[in-house]
Every structure is written in structure tokens, then in C-alpha cells.
Scaffold this motif. Structure first.
Motif, PDB file in Angstrom:
ATOM      1  N   ASN A 154      -3.676   5.510  -2.575  1.00 32.76           N
ATOM      2  CA  ASN A 154      -5.248   6.614  -1.999  1.00 32.76           C
ATOM      3  C   ASN A 154      -4.657   7.488  -2.863  1.00 32.76           C
ATOM      4  O   ASN A 154      -3.888   7.909  -3.671  1.00 32.76           O
ATOM      5  CB  ASN A 154      -5.626   6.758  -1.276  1.00 32.76           C
ATOM      6  CG  ASN A 154      -4.374   7.687  -0.155  1.00 32.76           C
ATOM      7  OD1 ASN A 154      -3.206   7.150  -0.759  1.00 32.76           O
ATOM      8  ND2 ASN A 154      -4.863   8.522   0.515  1.00 32.76           N
ATOM      9  N   GLN A 159      -2.027   6.239  10.751  1.00 35.96           N
ATOM     10  CA  GLN A 159      -2.975   4.711  10.376  1.00 35.96           C
ATOM     11  C   GLN A 159      -3.403   2.954  10.525  1.00 35.96           C
ATOM     12  O   GLN A 159      -3.538   2.331  10.545  1.00 35.96           O
ATOM     13  CB  GLN A 159      -2.425   4.692   8.353  1.00 35.96           C
ATOM     14  CG  GLN A 159      -0.957   3.860   8.281  1.00 35.96           C
ATOM     15  CD  GLN A 159      -1.029   4.894   6.916  1.00 35.96           C
ATOM     16  OE1 GLN A 159      -1.754   5.268   6.176  1.00 35.96           O
ATOM     17  NE2 GLN A 159       0.522   3.857   5.763  1.00 35.96           N
ATOM     18  N   HIS A 196       1.585   9.707  10.518  1.00 28.04           N
ATOM     19  CA  HIS A 196       0.141   9.229   9.134  1.00 28.04           C
ATOM     20  C   HIS A 196       0.951   7.921   9.446  1.00 28.04           C
ATOM     21  O   HIS A 196      -0.882   7.215   9.840  1.00 28.04           O
ATOM     22  CB  HIS A 196       0.462   9.643   8.600  1.00 28.04           C
ATOM     23  CG  HIS A 196       0.087   9.068   7.023  1.00 28.04           C
ATOM     24  ND1 HIS A 196      -1.702   9.639   7.217  1.00 28.04           N
ATOM     25  CD2 HIS A 196       0.143   8.424   6.161  1.00 28.04           C
ATOM     26  CE1 HIS A 196      -1.988   9.145   6.421  1.00 28.04           C
ATOM     27  NE2 HIS A 196      -1.087   8.507   5.317  1.00 28.04           N
ATOM     28  N   CYS A 246       1.041   5.414   0.230  1.00 25.54           N
ATOM     29  CA  CYS A 246       0.007   6.640   0.230  1.00 25.54           C
ATOM     30  C   CYS A 246       0.504   7.430  -1.226  1.00 25.54           C
ATOM     31  O   CYS A 246       1.366   8.012  -0.882  1.00 25.54           O
ATOM     32  CB  CYS A 246       0.550   7.166   1.706  1.00 25.54           C
ATOM     33  SG  CYS A 246       0.252   6.602   2.939  1.00 25.54           S
ATOM     34  N   TYR A 278       1.037  -1.087   0.209  1.00 24.14           N
ATOM     35  CA  TYR A 278      -0.042  -0.252   0.103  1.00 24.14           C
ATOM     36  C   TYR A 278       0.952   1.339  -0.300  1.00 24.14           C
ATOM     37  O   TYR A 278       1.530   1.679   0.600  1.00 24.14           O
ATOM     38  CB  TYR A 278      -0.975  -0.437   1.449  1.00 24.14           C
ATOM     39  CG  TYR A 278      -1.864   0.835   1.350  1.00 24.14           C
ATOM     40  CD1 TYR A 278      -3.054   1.275   0.660  1.00 24.14           C
ATOM     41  CD2 TYR A 278      -1.405   2.011   1.651  1.00 24.14           C
ATOM     42  CE1 TYR A 278      -3.313   2.876   0.687  1.00 24.14           C
ATOM     43  CE2 TYR A 278      -2.322   3.363   1.929  1.00 24.14           C
ATOM     44  CZ  TYR A 278      -3.340   3.198   0.952  1.00 24.14           C
ATOM     45  OH  TYR A 278      -4.408   4.330   1.089  1.00 24.14           O
ATOM     46  N   CYS A 334      -6.679   5.788   4.810  1.00 28.26           N
ATOM     47  CA  CYS A 334      -5.491   5.192   4.347  1.00 28.26           C
ATOM     48  C   CYS A 334      -5.877   3.790   5.162  1.00 28.26           C
ATOM     49  O   CYS A 334      -5.900   2.708   4.187  1.00 28.26           O
ATOM     50  CB  CYS A 334      -4.110   5.843   4.938  1.00 28.26           C
ATOM     51  SG  CYS A 334      -3.624   6.841   3.699  1.00 28.26           S
TER      52      CYS A 334
HETATM   53 ZN   LIG Z   1      -1.195   7.126   3.334  1.00 28.62          ZN
END
Ligand SMILES: [Zn+2]
Length: 404
Positions: free
Chosen positions: A82, A257, A253, A44, A42, A228
Motif C-alpha cells: 500500500n 490489521q 499496526h 506495509c 503483503y 492495510c
Molecule cells: Zn500496513
């Protein structure tokens, strides 16, 4: 959202080994935990304004390289990203420029697609706008309220960091540094009424003149970290292999998350990958300083996008470095040398130098994605024999540089 086009990778024989990667969470290099023959990443994504500067490109190139190496190791790879297409900085920029925030986001998404495609960055399997995931984000915040990990403050909702697991430990950040970084990076430690100054915003209630959505929580919009958590969960499933972002996302961040996921009852990612920063004019490239080198501007000035890519590959993904006036020239000259060498390829050649280069690329990249060493390995091959088709394909598949 629609991603950018995917270019098929050439088939190369055999497999590389599973890479050993530096996990910021445990500060060591190792093979990431196994999910059978699957791996998931994943990343960001951007907040869609001032796209795409070289720092962004360096971050997403690290994810691209990891994806190529994982695939070469025979893993089935899933990727998601995202776009923070609703957030205070986006609204502020839209207001400053007198444009609708949606139009600003749309035009920046288009620019990002063009830049990523030109740089031959593999598209994520799913690229998800926060504005397309408002309901699930609101539902997650509602769950956190119900299980006591969150509280309301006027029309807003905050995460209660007392529900966090070993806050700051995995991001190696002590309380003083957390307070400082929270203030610098979108938090509001000074807001009256919070239980702890570090509590991050989960939900921002409707304000006059700001976009909002009507949800189970009432009208408002989600905070930065929970988006996220929810998008990674709904695209990749939890837990998944690795989260990737610039090192400035490390706290709050990436930390928050993961903490939100933990408070919802699930582990987030096995590993956290923090990509180095790119400086320009002596300071970290940042929107606030305005010292941005943009991929689209370099392209407009005639730069070969693969030379930009090669300039970035010449730096280790975890290093912070500075974009210098001659950075692009050096990479362009190197790319020219490589292309000239590649033009001498004889597809009929059967000698095995290609195997040797393939082995070197696999070896260097499996060692914490050491792209500078991989670039040197190609340099050495270029200084030696004529290439065979395998060498050209190996450079294409693993470094994303198509020479012929
Ligand atoms: Zn993120």
C-alpha cells in the motif's frame, strides 16, 4: 498506482527448497504454511514523505529476497503493497512545507519508484494508494459497526478491542507496553470517551481544512490499520502467507490489521515478518529525529545503487544495525571485486563451480534468508576459480546483483 519497471530474472536450473523463515507471530523458524504452490506477501508501504531512507530500503529488500527465494522454489508468488497517502503526518508535512498534500504524495511516489528501481527491488504486483480504496475501507468499518466490533465517538469510529482475539499475544506485547507503543505510534490512548484506551481509530470524521471523502459512513477518511486489512484482502485474498514490515510496526499496526480482519470473520496472514531497524548517528533512523540516510541522496553523491544493495544484503533481515560512514565504501570495494571476477567469465566454460555456488546460495537463503552467509559464499567463489555463466546468473537471480 503504477509500479516501477520489472526486470526479468535469469533462468537458473532446478529449484531451491522452500525457505524456513522466522515468524514473529510464533517466535520460531519454520516452513510457512502451504497454500499449494502459491505464496503471497503483503508489505506495509510508505507514508509518502521523507522517502526513501535506508531503513525503508532494508525492509523492502527483505521482501524482495523472500520473493526471489519463493520463486526459485517453484512457487507462484503474488505481492502487494500500500501507500498511506492520506494520514496526519503527511498532512502535517505538507502544511509545514506549504505544498498541497497530493503534490507531496505524488512527488514522493515518483522518488520511491526511482529508488526502488535503482536498487533492483522487485516491484509488487499491485501497489495501492489508500485514497484509491476509501469506499471499501468505509464499507469494512460499516461492517464492524454492524457486528458490534466498533463504535462511534462523535464523528469518528473506533475498533473495540474487546472484539480482538488474544490481543497482544501474537505480538508478545503486554498491556503496559501496548499503551506506551500505541501513544508513540499514531494511537490516542488519552482520548476521552473511548471504551478502552487501546481502541484504535477506524475512521476519522471530517475536520475543517482536512481532506475527506463522502461515504456510507458519512464524510471522513480511514484509519491507518484498516486500510492495510482491506488492501491486503482485496489484492491477495485472505488468509495469505505473510505480512512484512519494520519491527516498529509490530504493535499496534501489524497486530491491529490482523485483528480487524479477524473481527470481519477472516484470518489475516499466516506469518508476520518483522524487519530489523537501521540506526544512524547512534539512534534508529526516523523521520522525527531527522537522522535519515536517503537512497536518493546517496545516489546523487555518486553511490552505485547496487553497492547500496550489497551493503544492505550484508546484514540479516531480522537484525538491527547501524549505517556507518564506511558501510558504503566497504560494499563498493566488495562490488568492485565481484565485478572484476565476473569480467573473467568464459561463457564457454562448462566446469561446475557455478553449480556449487548456486547450491550454496540456495542453502543459505532457504535458511531464514541468510543473506550475509550468501554474500560470504560469493566472496569465497570470487577468491577461487574463474566464474562460469551460471554463477553470474545465480547471483543475479537470487541476490539481485547483476555483475556483467
Ligand atoms: Zn500496513
Amino acid at each position: 498506482m503504477q509500479t516501477w519497471p520489472s526486470v526479468p530474472l535469469p533462468d537458473i536450473p532446478g529449484h531451491g527448497s522452500r525457505p524456513r523463515i522466522f515468524d514473529d507471530g510464533n517466535q520460531s523458524i519454520g516452513e510457512l504454511p502451504s497454500h499449494g504452490d502459491r505464496a503471497a506477501l503483503y508489505s506495509c508501504g510508505i507514508t509518502p514523505y521523507d522517502a526513501t531512507h535506508i531503513g525503508h530500503a532494508f525492509t523492502y529488500l527483505a521482501g524482495d529476497t523472500l520473493t526471489r527465494v519463493w520463486r526459485d522454489a517453484g512457487l507462484a508468488v503474488s505481492t502487494a503493497m500500500n501507500s498511506t497517502d492520506i494520514d496526519d503526518p503527511l498532512l502535517e508535512r505538507a502544511a509545514r512545507d506549504g505544498v498541497d498534500w497530493r503534490e507531496l504524495a505524488d512527488s514522493q511516489h515518483e522518488l520511491f519508484r526511482e529508488d526502488m528501481s535503482a536498487l533492483n527491488i522487485l516491484p509488487p504486483d499491485e501497489w495501492v494508494a489508500v485514497t484509491d480504496r476509501i469506499e471499501p475501507a468505509a464499507a469494512a468499518v460499516q461492517s464492524l459497526l454492524e457486528n458490534g466490533s466498533a463504535y462511534r465517538l462523535e464523528d469518528d469510529v473506533y475498533f473495540d478491542v474487546r472484539a480482538a482475539e488474544r490481543l497482544g499475544e501474537r505480538s508478545q506485547t503486554d498491556r503496559a507496553a501496548m499503551l506506551e507503543q500505541s501513544a508513540e505510534r499514531g494511537g490516542d490512548p488519552d482520548r476521552e470517551g473511548k471504551r478502552d484506551p487501546l481502541d484504535p481509530l477506524l475512521w476519522r470524521g471530517k475536520r475543517d481544512g482536512e481532506p475527506s471523502w463522502d461515504t456510507v459512513l458519512g464524510e471522513g477518511r480511514p484509519g491507518w490499520h484498516i486500510e492495510c486489512t482491506v488492501i491486503a484482502r482485496d489484492t491477495l485474498g485472505l488468509p495469505f502467507t505473510a505480512t512484512l514490515g519494520g519491527v516498529d510496526l509490530k504493535f499496534p499496526h501489524q497486530e491491529m490489521q490482523a485483528q480487524h480482519a479477524h473481527a470481519l470473520g477472516q484470518n489475516f496472514s499466516d506469518a508476520r515478518l518483522c524487519v530489523g531497524e537501521v540506526a544512524y548517528d547512534g539512534a534508529k533512523m526516523s523521520k522525527s529525529l531527522g537522522n535519515l540516510v536517503k537512497v536518493s541522496e546517496l545516489r546523487r553523491q555518486g553511490a552505485d545503487p547496487l553497492a547500496i544493495r550489497l551493503a544492505l544484503l550484508s546484514h540479516h533481515w531480522r537484525d538491527s544495525w547501524e549505517w556507518m560512514p564506511d558501510t558504503l565504501d566497504e560494499a563498493t570495494q566488495r562490488l568492485d571485486r565481484w565485478r572484476e571476477w565476473a569480467s573473467t567469465v568464459n561463457p564457454e566454460d562448462t566446469y561446475t563451480d557455478g553449480d556449487t555456488l548456486l547450491d550454496w546460495l540456495r542453502l543459505t537463503l532457504a535458511d531464514d534468508l541468510n543473506t550475509p552467509a550468501a554474500v560470504q559464499a560469493v566472496d569465497q567463489a570470487v577468491a577461487g576459480h574463474r566464474p562460469d555463466a551460471l554463477a553470474i546468473d545465480a547471483i543475479d537471480a537470487l541476490l539481485g546483483i547483476r555483475l556483467t
